[in-house]
Enzyme design. Sequence first.
Site, PDB file in Angstrom:
ATOM      1  N   GLU A   1     -59.111  22.660  68.557  1.00  0.00           N
ATOM      2  CA  GLU A   1     -59.456  23.571  67.466  1.00  0.00           C
ATOM      3  C   GLU A   1     -59.403  22.816  66.141  1.00  0.00           C
ATOM      4  O   GLU A   1     -58.853  21.709  66.064  1.00  0.00           O
ATOM      5  CB  GLU A   1     -58.500  24.774  67.447  1.00  0.00           C
ATOM      6  CG  GLU A   1     -58.738  25.690  68.639  1.00  0.00           C
ATOM      7  CD  GLU A   1     -57.960  26.992  68.583  1.00  0.00           C
ATOM      8  OE1 GLU A   1     -57.095  27.151  67.712  1.00  0.00           O
ATOM      9  OE2 GLU A   1     -58.220  27.856  69.432  1.00  0.00           O
TER      10      GLU A   1
ATOM     11  N   GLN B   1     -56.814  34.815  71.208  1.00  0.00           N
ATOM     12  CA  GLN B   1     -57.877  34.313  72.078  1.00  0.00           C
ATOM     13  C   GLN B   1     -57.730  32.824  72.372  1.00  0.00           C
ATOM     14  O   GLN B   1     -57.542  32.386  73.501  1.00  0.00           O
ATOM     15  CB  GLN B   1     -59.241  34.504  71.398  1.00  0.00           C
ATOM     16  CG  GLN B   1     -59.663  35.931  71.214  1.00  0.00           C
ATOM     17  CD  GLN B   1     -61.002  36.020  70.492  1.00  0.00           C
ATOM     18  OE1 GLN B   1     -61.571  35.021  70.062  1.00  0.00           O
ATOM     19  NE2 GLN B   1     -61.509  37.227  70.358  1.00  0.00           N
TER      20      GLN B   1
ATOM     21  N   HIS C   1     -56.512  37.569  58.730  1.00  0.00           N
ATOM     22  CA  HIS C   1     -56.142  37.227  60.106  1.00  0.00           C
ATOM     23  C   HIS C   1     -54.650  37.001  60.304  1.00  0.00           C
ATOM     24  O   HIS C   1     -54.056  37.519  61.240  1.00  0.00           O
ATOM     25  CB  HIS C   1     -56.907  35.958  60.481  1.00  0.00           C
ATOM     26  CG  HIS C   1     -56.772  35.554  61.909  1.00  0.00           C
ATOM     27  ND1 HIS C   1     -57.119  36.382  62.948  1.00  0.00           N
ATOM     28  CD2 HIS C   1     -56.353  34.397  62.487  1.00  0.00           C
ATOM     29  CE1 HIS C   1     -56.910  35.760  64.104  1.00  0.00           C
ATOM     30  NE2 HIS C   1     -56.424  34.565  63.845  1.00  0.00           N
TER      31      HIS C   1
ATOM     32  N   HIS D   1     -59.641  34.371  58.704  1.00  0.00           N
ATOM     33  CA  HIS D   1     -60.334  33.650  59.768  1.00  0.00           C
ATOM     34  C   HIS D   1     -61.804  33.540  59.394  1.00  0.00           C
ATOM     35  O   HIS D   1     -62.394  34.518  58.927  1.00  0.00           O
ATOM     36  CB  HIS D   1     -60.174  34.372  61.109  1.00  0.00           C
ATOM     37  CG  HIS D   1     -60.488  33.495  62.264  1.00  0.00           C
ATOM     38  ND1 HIS D   1     -61.768  33.124  62.590  1.00  0.00           N
ATOM     39  CD2 HIS D   1     -59.681  32.861  63.157  1.00  0.00           C
ATOM     40  CE1 HIS D   1     -61.743  32.315  63.643  1.00  0.00           C
ATOM     41  NE2 HIS D   1     -60.486  32.132  63.996  1.00  0.00           N
TER      42      HIS D   1
ATOM     43  N   THR E   1     -50.418  39.949  69.414  1.00  0.00           N
ATOM     44  CA  THR E   1     -50.346  38.978  70.516  1.00  0.00           C
ATOM     45  C   THR E   1     -51.401  39.262  71.578  1.00  0.00           C
ATOM     46  O   THR E   1     -52.080  38.343  72.050  1.00  0.00           O
ATOM     47  CB  THR E   1     -48.943  39.050  71.170  1.00  0.00           C
ATOM     48  OG1 THR E   1     -47.968  38.744  70.168  1.00  0.00           O
ATOM     49  CG2 THR E   1     -48.819  38.085  72.331  1.00  0.00           C
TER      50      THR E   1
ATOM     51  N   ARG F   1     -59.238  25.705  58.383  1.00  0.00           N
ATOM     52  CA  ARG F   1     -59.682  27.101  58.454  1.00  0.00           C
ATOM     53  C   ARG F   1     -60.007  27.690  57.079  1.00  0.00           C
ATOM     54  O   ARG F   1     -61.011  28.382  56.918  1.00  0.00           O
ATOM     55  CB  ARG F   1     -58.547  27.894  59.103  1.00  0.00           C
ATOM     56  CG  ARG F   1     -58.941  29.206  59.594  1.00  0.00           C
ATOM     57  CD  ARG F   1     -57.846  29.765  60.447  1.00  0.00           C
ATOM     58  NE  ARG F   1     -58.054  29.474  61.849  1.00  0.00           N
ATOM     59  CZ  ARG F   1     -57.381  30.054  62.838  1.00  0.00           C
ATOM     60  NH1 ARG F   1     -56.457  30.935  62.555  1.00  0.00           N
ATOM     61  NH2 ARG F   1     -57.624  29.751  64.084  1.00  0.00           N
TER      62      ARG F   1
ATOM     63  N   ARG G   1     -51.832  28.145  57.910  1.00  0.00           N
ATOM     64  CA  ARG G   1     -51.414  27.922  59.304  1.00  0.00           C
ATOM     65  C   ARG G   1     -52.426  27.064  60.056  1.00  0.00           C
ATOM     66  O   ARG G   1     -53.629  27.283  59.970  1.00  0.00           O
ATOM     67  CB  ARG G   1     -51.305  29.275  59.991  1.00  0.00           C
ATOM     68  CG  ARG G   1     -51.058  29.206  61.466  1.00  0.00           C
ATOM     69  CD  ARG G   1     -51.064  30.595  62.049  1.00  0.00           C
ATOM     70  NE  ARG G   1     -52.393  31.147  62.099  1.00  0.00           N
ATOM     71  CZ  ARG G   1     -53.028  31.485  63.224  1.00  0.00           C
ATOM     72  NH1 ARG G   1     -52.443  31.322  64.391  1.00  0.00           N
ATOM     73  NH2 ARG G   1     -54.237  32.004  63.186  1.00  0.00           N
TER      74      ARG G   1
HETATM   75  C1  LIG Z   1     -57.543  38.664  67.156  1.00  0.00           C
HETATM   76  C2  LIG Z   1     -56.414  37.671  67.004  1.00  0.00           C
HETATM   77  C3  LIG Z   1     -56.498  36.430  67.614  1.00  0.00           C
HETATM   78  C4  LIG Z   1     -55.457  35.516  67.492  1.00  0.00           C
HETATM   79  N1  LIG Z   1     -55.547  34.310  68.155  1.00  0.00           N
HETATM   80  C5  LIG Z   1     -54.481  33.473  68.122  1.00  0.00           C
HETATM   81  C6  LIG Z   1     -54.478  32.285  68.904  1.00  0.00           C
HETATM   82  O1  LIG Z   1     -55.409  31.997  69.644  1.00  0.00           O
HETATM   83  N2  LIG Z   1     -53.383  31.487  68.826  1.00  0.00           N
HETATM   84  C7  LIG Z   1     -52.315  31.773  68.038  1.00  0.00           C
HETATM   85  O2  LIG Z   1     -51.344  31.004  68.010  1.00  0.00           O
HETATM   86  N3  LIG Z   1     -52.291  32.898  67.294  1.00  0.00           N
HETATM   87  C8  LIG Z   1     -53.344  33.755  67.332  1.00  0.00           C
HETATM   88  N4  LIG Z   1     -53.301  34.903  66.587  1.00  0.00           N
HETATM   89  C9  LIG Z   1     -52.093  35.214  65.822  1.00  0.00           C
HETATM   90  C10 LIG Z   1     -51.012  35.658  66.796  1.00  0.00           C
HETATM   91  O3  LIG Z   1     -51.588  36.510  67.763  1.00  0.00           O
HETATM   92  C11 LIG Z   1     -49.891  36.400  66.093  1.00  0.00           C
HETATM   93  O4  LIG Z   1     -49.454  35.699  64.975  1.00  0.00           O
HETATM   94  C12 LIG Z   1     -48.712  36.579  67.035  1.00  0.00           C
HETATM   95  O5  LIG Z   1     -49.173  37.207  68.205  1.00  0.00           O
HETATM   96  C13 LIG Z   1     -47.623  37.396  66.374  1.00  0.00           C
HETATM   97  O6  LIG Z   1     -46.703  37.788  67.351  1.00  0.00           O
HETATM   98  P1  LIG Z   1     -45.492  38.733  66.946  1.00  0.00           P
HETATM   99  O7  LIG Z   1     -44.729  38.975  68.195  1.00  0.00           O
HETATM  100  O8  LIG Z   1     -44.805  38.179  65.777  1.00  0.00           O
HETATM  101  O9  LIG Z   1     -46.192  40.077  66.426  1.00  0.00           O
HETATM  102  P2  LIG Z   1     -47.187  41.067  67.160  1.00  0.00           P
HETATM  103  O10 LIG Z   1     -47.743  40.485  68.389  1.00  0.00           O
HETATM  104  O11 LIG Z   1     -48.145  41.559  66.142  1.00  0.00           O
HETATM  105  O12 LIG Z   1     -46.233  42.281  67.587  1.00  0.00           O
HETATM  106  C14 LIG Z   1     -45.664  43.129  66.607  1.00  0.00           C
HETATM  107  C15 LIG Z   1     -45.047  44.320  67.301  1.00  0.00           C
HETATM  108  O13 LIG Z   1     -44.272  45.086  66.400  1.00  0.00           O
HETATM  109  C16 LIG Z   1     -44.546  46.467  66.571  1.00  0.00           C
HETATM  110  N5  LIG Z   1     -44.236  47.151  65.309  1.00  0.00           N
HETATM  111  C17 LIG Z   1     -44.798  46.949  64.095  1.00  0.00           C
HETATM  112  N6  LIG Z   1     -44.231  47.758  63.181  1.00  0.00           N
HETATM  113  C18 LIG Z   1     -43.284  48.493  63.821  1.00  0.00           C
HETATM  114  C19 LIG Z   1     -42.394  49.513  63.419  1.00  0.00           C
HETATM  115  N7  LIG Z   1     -42.349  49.989  62.166  1.00  0.00           N
HETATM  116  N8  LIG Z   1     -41.554  50.041  64.340  1.00  0.00           N
HETATM  117  C20 LIG Z   1     -41.584  49.618  65.628  1.00  0.00           C
HETATM  118  N9  LIG Z   1     -42.440  48.657  66.067  1.00  0.00           N
HETATM  119  C21 LIG Z   1     -43.275  48.097  65.171  1.00  0.00           C
HETATM  120  C22 LIG Z   1     -46.018  46.479  66.940  1.00  0.00           C
HETATM  121  O14 LIG Z   1     -46.408  47.694  67.529  1.00  0.00           O
HETATM  122  C23 LIG Z   1     -46.061  45.292  67.894  1.00  0.00           C
HETATM  123  O15 LIG Z   1     -45.620  45.657  69.165  1.00  0.00           O
HETATM  124  C24 LIG Z   1     -54.340  35.837  66.698  1.00  0.00           C
HETATM  125  C25 LIG Z   1     -54.253  37.086  66.075  1.00  0.00           C
HETATM  126  C26 LIG Z   1     -55.279  38.002  66.227  1.00  0.00           C
HETATM  127  C27 LIG Z   1     -55.164  39.338  65.561  1.00  0.00           C
END
Ligand SMILES: Cc1cc2nc3c(=O)[nH]c(=O)nc-3n(C[C@H](O)[C@H](O)[C@H](O)COP(=O)(O)OP(=O)(O)OC[C@H]3O[C@@H](n4cnc5c(N)ncnc54)[C@H](O)[C@@H]3O)c2cc1C
Length: 523
Positions: A115, A49, A335, A230, A45, A274, A370
């Site tokens: 986008e 960007q 990605h 990506h 997260t 994409r 996606r």
């Molecule tokens: C560079 C980049 C740019 C992006 N840009 C966009 C965008 O512009 N718009 C969009 O919609 N999406 C975007 N995405 C995708 C989006 O960021 C993610 O899909 C989204 O943030 C996922 O959120 P989440 O809370 O599911 O997981 P994450 O944000 O990945 O959080 C996962 C959490 O789980 C924790 N964790 C993992 N394994 C364990 C474990 N075994 N024990 C304890 N904790 C653990 C990690 O440390 C982390 O805190 C982008 C992704 C990247 C990498």
Amino acid sequence: MPVSDQTTGVIVVGTGIAGLVAALRAARTRSVILVTKAELGESNTRYAQGGIAAVMFADDSVGAHIDDTLAAGAGLNSREAVEILCAEGPKRIRDLLALGVEFDRENGVLARGREAAHSRARILHAGGDATGAEIESALVRAVLASTVQILEYTFVRELLVVDGRVCGVETVDAEGTVQRLEADAVILASGGAGQLYSHTTNPAVATGDGAAAAFRAGARLADIEFYQFHPTSLAVPGNFLVSEAVRGEGAVLLDASGRRFMADWHPDAELAPRDVVARSIARQMAAQGGAPVLLDATGLGTAVLAERFPGIERVCRAHGFDWSREPIPVTPAAHYWMGGIETDLWGRSSLPGLYAVGEVASTGVHGANRLASNSLLESLVFAWRSVDSLSEPWPASRVLPDTVFAEPVTGTGEPFARAELQTLLWDDAGLFRSADGLASARARLAGWSAPSGVSFTALEDRNLLELASLLMDAALARRESRGAHCRDDYPDVDPLFARHSAFQVRGRLQGSTLAKDTIDALL
Ligand SMILES: Cc1cc2nc3c(=O)[nH]c(=O)nc-3n(C[C@H](O)[C@H](O)[C@H](O)COP(=O)(O)OP(=O)(O)OC[C@H]3O[C@@H](n4cnc5c(N)ncnc54)[C@H](O)[C@@H]3O)c2cc1C
């Protein structure tokens, strides 16, 4: 569903947008423990960007957002899940605004970008290209001010299952101490698994731990062959993302001779879906001996680049590129994982007591591919919904007819090598796949021993091996090309495969809520 008044203990795993939203909302009525394996804000997260897609403007409609999402998903989306995403999205954005997330504005009104494959400009952004960082820090502030108990640097190794119901987690801390934490429900928000691949935009924490632990505990995983690449990461170590929004603002892709090539592949050129852009770039790179293609953003002007994309500008400069004056080298990178723990419309997995939200979940929203900027929104909407269903009785188990019963990886074989696994996946389960490549890479994986030990690296390695094996099996079984899954030996969409793939551990159906004769028939 209303949030009940009952006080119940909930464990939330992960501190990206999904985990933080779930923890905050659950803490209104329950005691919550929030577990994360690194520092509080580290997550995919934080690095997002381009922004977050939602219908917030009068010239847009929920119907148009639904249509765009379904078109990107190549026939595998769950229409109901997409409808929920697009209809509830605007309400959840208003909640983020109320929490203090400062989206960019122009003349006082919300600014918006466009986008690829979106028919309207509907992408809200913050800090130019720092949308994820702004959302993450606002949510972290709110969690720190709440009653949520936070455990940082604590790795969730396994889920505790008693009588077919998840009742807690087993954790390991940085010193290797193992602990069991019990709760009435576990909400997994542990993110994706970009570290499966040698080139990825994801940070080091994205090793798929939650999905692997859920699989071992008996939850069903779905659509795990679908990994999104990506198109444009900076062609330097670390593969820093160059947001699709840069092309949305007018940047174009050039081959090594400086010619625009995307129109050769798709009528929408740089704004094609994409997966199409990523594969076209990969083909172009192969045609020019592996050299990266170029992204030319010089036409946007120095002021727009600096104001709208300050983070990318900073990283370009750190690598010696002045993108306001010259095109920059870019290459595709792993990605986003469309597959994950299969859930219903309330984040409930096939295993009672276990919820999955955010990138670790497979809600069916994204189908085979996606739509850009839909993942932050999905995390937000479904994390919220999961908490709304905490006090509801668990629904009866559903059985997917195509579920494959698999074994977890075991401890016998050659020592595991993470870098080699990442290269195998990049080469053979990446942008282009074939039966020969997948089968030989899969055989190599089968020769490795599941890593043991309680260091975070060993725990992650075991999970990567678990998921890589399943992903390759799923990619082998899907003998067609659809969305992000491209088989050289089966280049067309095949209506026979217009269905979800699913994996579950053999034997773990015992003790589930299924009737015994159903279990016997399945095994
Ligand atoms: C560079 C980049 C740019 C992006 N840009 C966009 C965008 O512009 N718009 C969009 O919609 N999406 C975007 N995405 C995708 C989006 O960021 C993610 O899909 C989204 O943030 C996922 O959120 P989440 O809370 O599911 O997981 P994450 O944000 O990945 O959080 C996962 C959490 O789980 C924790 N964790 C993992 N394994 C364990 C474990 N075994 N024990 C304890 N904790 C653990 C990690 O440390 C982390 O805190 C982008 C992704 C990247 C990498």
